[in-house]
Design a protein around this motif. Structure first.
Motif, PDB file in Angstrom:
ATOM      1  N   PRO A  57       0.469  -0.507  -8.120  1.00 35.40           N
ATOM      2  CA  PRO A  57      -0.199  -1.676  -7.552  1.00 35.40           C
ATOM      3  C   PRO A  57      -0.439  -2.771  -8.597  1.00 35.40           C
ATOM      4  N   GLY A  58      -0.088  -3.990  -8.227  1.00 39.13           N
ATOM      5  CA  GLY A  58      -0.255  -5.113  -9.151  1.00 39.13           C
ATOM      6  C   GLY A  58       0.987  -5.376  -9.979  1.00 39.13           C
ATOM      7  N   SER A  59       1.905  -4.404 -10.007  1.00 46.58           N
ATOM      8  CA  SER A  59       3.100  -4.570 -10.831  1.00 46.58           C
ATOM      9  C   SER A  59       4.149  -5.384 -10.099  1.00 46.58           C
ATOM     10  N   HIS A 271      -2.717  -4.857   3.339  1.00 50.99           N
ATOM     11  CA  HIS A 271      -4.054  -4.337   3.025  1.00 50.99           C
ATOM     12  C   HIS A 271      -4.792  -5.290   2.099  1.00 50.99           C
ATOM     13  N   SER A 273      -8.241  -4.952  -0.373  1.00 48.27           N
ATOM     14  CA  SER A 273      -9.201  -3.996  -0.902  1.00 48.27           C
ATOM     15  C   SER A 273     -10.348  -4.769  -1.550  1.00 48.27           C
ATOM     16  N   TYR A 303      -8.563  -7.196  -4.167  1.00 49.32           N
ATOM     17  CA  TYR A 303      -7.214  -6.808  -4.590  1.00 49.32           C
ATOM     18  C   TYR A 303      -6.324  -6.761  -3.352  1.00 49.32           C
ATOM     19  N   ASP A 305      -1.871  -7.584  -1.893  1.00 45.46           N
ATOM     20  CA  ASP A 305      -0.505  -7.985  -2.207  1.00 45.46           C
ATOM     21  C   ASP A 305      -0.251  -9.383  -1.631  1.00 45.46           C
TER      22      ASP A 305
ATOM     23  N   ASP B 125      -7.948   0.866 -10.738  1.00 46.28           N
ATOM     24  CA  ASP B 125      -6.514   1.091 -10.924  1.00 46.28           C
ATOM     25  C   ASP B 125      -6.086   2.397 -10.237  1.00 46.28           C
ATOM     26  N   GLU B 128      -6.465   2.151  -6.295  1.00 45.82           N
ATOM     27  CA  GLU B 128      -5.398   1.386  -5.628  1.00 45.82           C
ATOM     28  C   GLU B 128      -4.099   2.203  -5.591  1.00 45.82           C
ATOM     29  N   ALA B 129      -3.793   2.904  -6.694  1.00 48.84           N
ATOM     30  CA  ALA B 129      -2.589   3.744  -6.720  1.00 48.84           C
ATOM     31  C   ALA B 129      -2.724   4.882  -5.710  1.00 48.84           C
ATOM     32  N   ALA B 132      -2.072   3.488  -2.297  1.00 50.87           N
ATOM     33  CA  ALA B 132      -0.661   3.092  -2.162  1.00 50.87           C
ATOM     34  C   ALA B 132       0.187   4.318  -1.813  1.00 50.87           C
ATOM     35  N   ASP B 135       0.275   5.359   1.932  1.00 53.46           N
ATOM     36  CA  ASP B 135       0.796   4.424   2.929  1.00 53.46           C
ATOM     37  C   ASP B 135       2.326   4.458   2.948  1.00 53.46           C
ATOM     38  N   PRO B 139       4.303  -1.437  -0.473  1.00 55.50           N
ATOM     39  CA  PRO B 139       5.354  -2.009  -1.313  1.00 55.50           C
ATOM     40  C   PRO B 139       5.296  -1.517  -2.758  1.00 55.50           C
ATOM     41  N   HIS B 140       4.352  -0.635  -3.057  1.00 53.03           N
ATOM     42  CA  HIS B 140       4.191  -0.169  -4.435  1.00 53.03           C
ATOM     43  C   HIS B 140       4.271   1.350  -4.541  1.00 53.03           C
ATOM     44  N   ALA B 141       4.753   1.817  -5.714  1.00 55.22           N
ATOM     45  CA  ALA B 141       4.722   3.248  -6.004  1.00 55.22           C
ATOM     46  C   ALA B 141       3.286   3.636  -6.371  1.00 55.22           C
ATOM     47  N   VAL B 143       1.587   4.752  -8.695  1.00 52.05           N
ATOM     48  CA  VAL B 143       1.598   5.074 -10.121  1.00 52.05           C
ATOM     49  C   VAL B 143       0.454   4.368 -10.825  1.00 52.05           C
TER      50      VAL B 143
END
Lengths: 326, 150
Positions: A57-59, A271, A273, A303, A305, B125, B128-129, B132, B135, B139-141, B143
């Motif tokens: 997330p965030g990357s 989403h 957050s 937070y 996307d 951090d 959120e991972a 993710a 789901d 759109p994210h791994a 990680v």
């Protein structure tokens, strides 16, 4: 031993034969039924998929990942690239989420996030309320015929989501996000997929973990009683009746040893957050990838996307909830 | 910019001694990397501790006495100088050990301060991972940074 064409042909034929017979009936053509199947993670035959996808997330960067899914809805993900993450395996069997980090010989276990996720039917209903869904035939990806499921938001400032699905198995082969006024962004793309009943998710668990460090991390604690959550976090917040863009609360959690509140909002697909915390107890460093502010000693960080301007809308609404009771 | 390069430049960054481009690169990295941001916080805290230490008063006439001794160059002064050099070195060494202990205590977080800003950043951090991963259309791994592992 070098592989020659004849050696390869036999297993490929078997895989092809299996892939042809995957469908235990015609896949649904109705977008809502397809979406429900995706949210339920229903597959008829186990698959292994090699993809490039966005990092954590965030990357904004991408990583190469091997994904395995089985008929019980369990999934495993092994990171192939970048080298700093290679070998990390994440297995979610619906009960536990286990992360194996080969480099540091660490196993982290947590309760699966699926235990507290909203019901798939409810999520489909929310998506249908906020998006116009359509389905059409697509081209080939990784040599598989596709169907394209497009979710066009009723709010124009939100991104459109496009899912390229395997026409038989309905596995997501490509995922695109189209933000207004910007070029499309591929967040997941498949370069190889195979279906086989021999694929066993448990084979991905490293076998020599006896001497690895085992860490048990708590899961975010869902709460139902607002007043109790507020008391624990030493803050006061009245949730707004309506959130912007058709979003609604899909979960509320206590994190950081019950010092911060995480409210999760969704429109079905996207989403947002929200983190709320008393700044006298905990803080978030300035900067980073969230928008945030402090109102009467209560820190708020958003937070998502989505674009910063959309996050600012949420920040404004949440800040009003903090003000109203202090 | 890599974590290693950032951490090598952190002290200079906090002191405002980096050039403009380098400063921007480090700042950008700190905004994206929670581990290095936490490291920067530790350094800032250690620096603040040093800044808050009382500065000893210089005895009146020290400068004159130093100048006289330097130009006099007597044997007794040499002996006293040797002793003073040893005493000063010991003091510097003791201060370095004390500073090292402070830095170690801060970085290993023996008793964690209640308002440690890095703590919540790591939880966010990981949180959120975590979601993710739950789901199927994320759109994210799922990680998170390895350095977050407790």
């Amino acid at each position: 031993m070098r592989l020659n064409g004849r050696l390869l042909r036999t297993p490929l034929c078997i895989v092809w034969a299996l892939s042809v017979s995957i469908s235990t009936g015609a896949p649904p053509k109705n977008p809502e039924s397809i979406l429900l199947q995706i949210f339920k993670r229903t597959v008829a035959v186990p698959y292994r998929q090699l993809v490039t996808m966005r990092g954590g997330p965030g990357s904004k960067g991408h990583m190469k990942v091997s994904i395995v899914g089985d008929v019980r809805g369990r999934s495993a993900m092994t990171i192939l690239e970048p080298l700093t993450e290679t070998g990390r395996t994440i297995i979610d069997d619906g009960v536990d989420l286990t992360t194996y980090i080969a480099d540091s010989k660490t196993v982290i276990t947590q309760p699966s996030p699926r235990r507290t996720e909203p019901a798939p039917e409810k999520r489909v209903a929310l998506t249908k309320r906020n998006y116009n869904l359509s389905i059409k035939d697509g081209g080939k990806i990784a040599d598989r015929a596709t169907m394209v499921l497009t979710a066009s938001p009723k709010e124009e400032s939100l991104p459109k989501r496009v899912f390229y699905l395997d026409a038989r198995a309905l596995t997501i082969l490509r995922q695109e996000t189209l933000r207004p006024g910007r070029t499309s962004e591929v967040t997941l793309d498949t370069y190889h997929i195979e279906f086989s009943r021999d694929i066993d998710l448990d084979d991905l668990r490293p076998s020599d973990t006896a001497e690895w460090k085992l860490s048990t991390w708590p899961a975010p604690q869902p709460f139902k009683d607002w007043e109790d959550a507020e008391r624990q976090c030493k803050l006061s917040f009245e949730p707004p009746v309506d959130f912007p863009y058709g979003f609604e609360i899909v979960g509320g959690y206590l994190i950081e040893r019950s010092k911060a509140l995480n409210i999760r909002l969704s429109d079905g697909l996207a989403h947002v957050s929200v983190y709320l915390y008393n700044t006298k107890l905990v803080k978030l460093p300035r900067g980073g990838r969230s928008v945030g502010k402090v109102v009467n000693d209560i820190g708020i960080n958003i937070y998502s996307d989505l674009s910063t301007s959309i996050e600012q809308e949420f920040l404004k609404v949440v800040a009003q909830g903090v003000k109203s009771r202090l | 910019m890599t974590c290693r390069k950032t951490q090598a430049s952190l002290s200079a960054y906090i002191d405002g001694e980096l050039g403009g481009q380098e400063m921007l690169r480090v700042r950008k990295h700190l905004q994206q990397c929670q581990a290095c941001a936490a490291e920067a916080e530790v350094l800032r805290f250690a620096q603040q501790l040093l800044a808050d230490m009382p500065c000893p008063e210089v005895p009146i006439g020290l400068e004159d006495r130093l100048v006289n001794h330097v130009f006099a160059g007597t044997g007794s002064l040499q002996k006293r100088s040797t002793w003073r050099t040893w005493a000063m070195s010991s003091t510097v060494a003791a201060a370095a050990v004390a500073l090292g202990l402070v830095a170690w205590t801060v970085s290993h977080g023996a008793p964690q301060r209640q308002s440690d800003p890095a703590t919540l950043a790591q939880s966010v951090d990981q949180n959120e991972a975590y979601f993710a991963g739950g789901d199927p259309v994320s759109p994210h791994a799922p990680v998170f940074s390895v350095s977050d592992a407790p």
